[in-house]
Design an enzyme around this catalytic site. Structure first.
Site, short mmCIF file in Angstrom:
data_model
loop_
_atom_site.label_atom_id
_atom_site.label_comp_id
_atom_site.label_asym_id
_atom_site.label_seq_id
_atom_site.Cartn_x
_atom_site.Cartn_y
_atom_site.Cartn_z
N LYS A 1 0.85 -1.18 0.00
CA LYS A 1 0.00 0.00 0.00
C LYS A 1 0.89 1.24 0.00
CE LYS A 1 -3.95 1.61 2.88
NZ LYS A 1 -4.80 1.24 4.03
N SER B 1 -9.72 -1.58 7.30
CA SER B 1 -9.25 -1.33 5.95
C SER B 1 -8.59 -2.48 5.22
CB SER B 1 -8.28 -0.15 5.94
OG SER B 1 -9.00 1.04 5.81
N SER C 1 -9.64 1.00 3.09
CA SER C 1 -8.83 1.87 2.28
C SER C 1 -7.73 1.15 1.50
CB SER C 1 -8.18 2.93 3.18
OG SER C 1 -7.35 2.34 4.15
N1 GLN Z 1 -13.31 2.72 6.79
C1 GLN Z 1 -12.69 3.24 7.94
C2 GLN Z 1 -12.50 4.75 7.77
O1 GLN Z 1 -13.18 5.28 6.99
C3 GLN Z 1 -11.41 2.51 8.21
C4 GLN Z 1 -10.18 3.05 7.60
C5 GLN Z 1 -8.96 2.23 7.90
O2 GLN Z 1 -8.99 1.16 8.53
N2 GLN Z 1 -7.81 2.75 7.54
O3 GLN Z 1 -11.74 5.41 8.40
#
Ligand code: GLN
Length: 489
Positions: free
Chosen positions: A73, A174, A150
């Protein structure tokens, strides 16, 4: 068949038997990465990958990652390689050092072939907010559905058989949510188990290094490599690393699974429920004890708001360094304030700005008690309840998501329990820092849905053992958008 359709452990055998070389694998992975039409990559590292892979000539039989191509990532620092976290604010930023996990993978001769797209700065769960635009779900060639995020590009890389392993980060879900939407194994170990040195912070009390594979065994092998103390990350644990794959085949006889009643009650998809129930029956047949447990509806409903206040507050503070001077493009201005304002106005998307507004608002002196401290109290109640359940049970076992990947534009009622509870409960694992793994459950009209298993802190070995039992029940080992199969549930 291509070698890249194999799992890490299968590929390792082929590499050791010299049926294929790391260079050939890297060439093929790069060709697939270049042919990708899901917008999975920030940067494809062709020259670097080929140069490194061509030095790998003598197979290392006891090193499962020797010559394995992988993707990271774009929020992992990579020395000499632009790292933007899919944000304009970091355009042109080239780190001077490798993140600890990148260092470890390189030391074990795994070959980094690309940096993956993500939701900007790891905030978001759709795979649509990075500066390169939407990342698509490889299970839907018509490009009508979310990939999830993400860690979207990292999920695509493994689900489209470009690589068998990718690094992601998980602050709320994420890795584990996109794993569900892309038919993958997504693992987030205990907080502190893997060094976060060189991972761009989002909300450090919740941030974890996490990763995707296509089998539970590969997931265990990856933790063997990634886990361990790192002096440069004071939050990394001193506990010894275990041989995480050593009890994979021991089954679940006598293991206790707690199923959270409110998560099931808030899931409306009948097929998800039917297949989940079928998995419970199968687990019981294997000798597991399964019990439906109430967590407390109010507590579960509070997860989302609690997560939001805490993560936005921490992000606001952490990302204060993104001021257009230390990193990223310089947009001019007469004073520090003006330079910073220009950079932040142009550099961040709307979603990020909205989160900074929420974060700043909850940190303001007059709001701190009502918002920030209250969220901390809620977090501690939620964590106590989670640990209370895990004092009596080995695992908490629930559907990872309420449905298959949604179509773009599909709206959900943000105040419904389906959204607040069934779609957002995975943050429990981040609140409590507990190890948590998503594995595929079944395919609904050709699209995957996963389940999630969470265990006690530092009991990853037992977690993999339980996850492996589920993988055997579903018959979905090494599933991907390329290796489609029906499953046995
Ligand atoms: N979907 C969550 C958010 O919007 C989680 C994001 C993550 O785990 N980096 O922040």
């Amino acid at each position: 068949m291509s070698y890249l359709d194999l799992s890490i452990s299968e590929l390792h055998e082929a590499l050791v038997a010299k049926k294929v070389t790391p260079l050939e694998l890297a060439q093929e992975a790069l060709a697939r990465a270049k042919a990708d039409n899901n917008n999975a990559f920030e940067l494809i590292l062709e020259d670097e990958a080929l140069a490194f892979a061509s030095t790998l000539t003598e197979p290392e039989a006891d090193n499962p990652f020797w010559g394995i191509p992988f993707v990271a990532k774009d929020n992992f620092s990579t020395k000499g390689i632009e790292t933007t976290a899919s944000s304009n604010v970091l355009k042109g930023y080239v780190p001077l050092f490798d993140a600890a996990v990148i260092e470890r993978l390189k030391a074990k001769k795994a070959v980094l072939i690309a940096k993956a797209t993500m939701d900007e700065l790891a905030m978001g769960g759709t795979g649509t907010t990075g500066h390169k635009g939407i990342t698509y779900n490889p299970w839907d060639p018509k490009h009508t559905r979310l990939c999830g995020g993400s860690s979207c590009g990292s999920a695509v890389s493994v689900a489209a058989n470009i690589v068998p392993f990718s690094l992601g980060s998980d602050t709320g879900d994420s890795v584990r949510k996109p794993a569900s939407l892309n038919g993958l194994v997504g693992m987030k170990p205990t907080w502190g188990r893997i060094s976060r040195y060189g991972l761009f912070p989002f909300a450090p009390s919740l941030d974890h290094v996490a990763y995707f594979t296509r089998s539970v065994k590969d997931s265990a092998l990856a933790l063997n490599l990634l886990a361990g103390r790192d002096e440069r990350d004071a939050t990394s644990s001193l506990r010894p690393v275990e041989a995480y794959e050593s009890s994979l085949e021991e089954g679940v006889k006598g293991k206790k699974f707690a199923v959270i009643k409110e998560i099931i009650d808030s899931t409306s998809d009948k097929e998800v429920l039917a297949k989940f129930n079928a998995s419970l029956e199968a687990l019981k047949k294997e000798g597991a004890e399964v019990e439906i447990v109430s967590f407390g509806e109010r507590l579960l409903e509070s997860i989302y708001a609690t997560y939001f206040v805490i993560s936005c507050a921490e992000a606001t503070s952490n990302d204060a360094n993104l001021d257009g001077i230390k990193f990223g493009p310089y947009y001019g201005g007469k004073s520090y304030q003006e330079v910073m304002m220009n950079a932040r106005t142009k550099g961040f998307s709307k979603l990020i700005k909205r989160r900074f507004v929420i974060g700043s608002f909850s940190l303001m002196a007059e709001n701190q008690d009502e918002l920030f401290r209250r969220a901390q109290r809620a977090r501690s109640l939620i964590v106590s309840r989670t640990n209370e359940i895990l004092a009596d049970f080995d695992y908490i076992y629930v559907p990872a998501a309420p449905s298959v990947a949604r179509e773009f534009g599909a709206t959900s009622d943000k105040l419904s329990n389906e959204y607040l509870i069934a779609d957002n409960h995975l943050a429990l694992g981040n609140f409590a820092g507990l190890p948590s793994i998503t594995v595929p459950l079944f395919l609904e009209n050709g699209l995957p849905v996963g389940v999630n298993l969470m265990g006690r802190a530092f009991e990853e070995k037992s977690l993999f053992q339980g996850a492996r039992a589920i993988e055997k029940i579903t018959g979905l080992e090494n599933l991907s958008a390329v290796n489609k199969k029906e499953g046995t549930l």
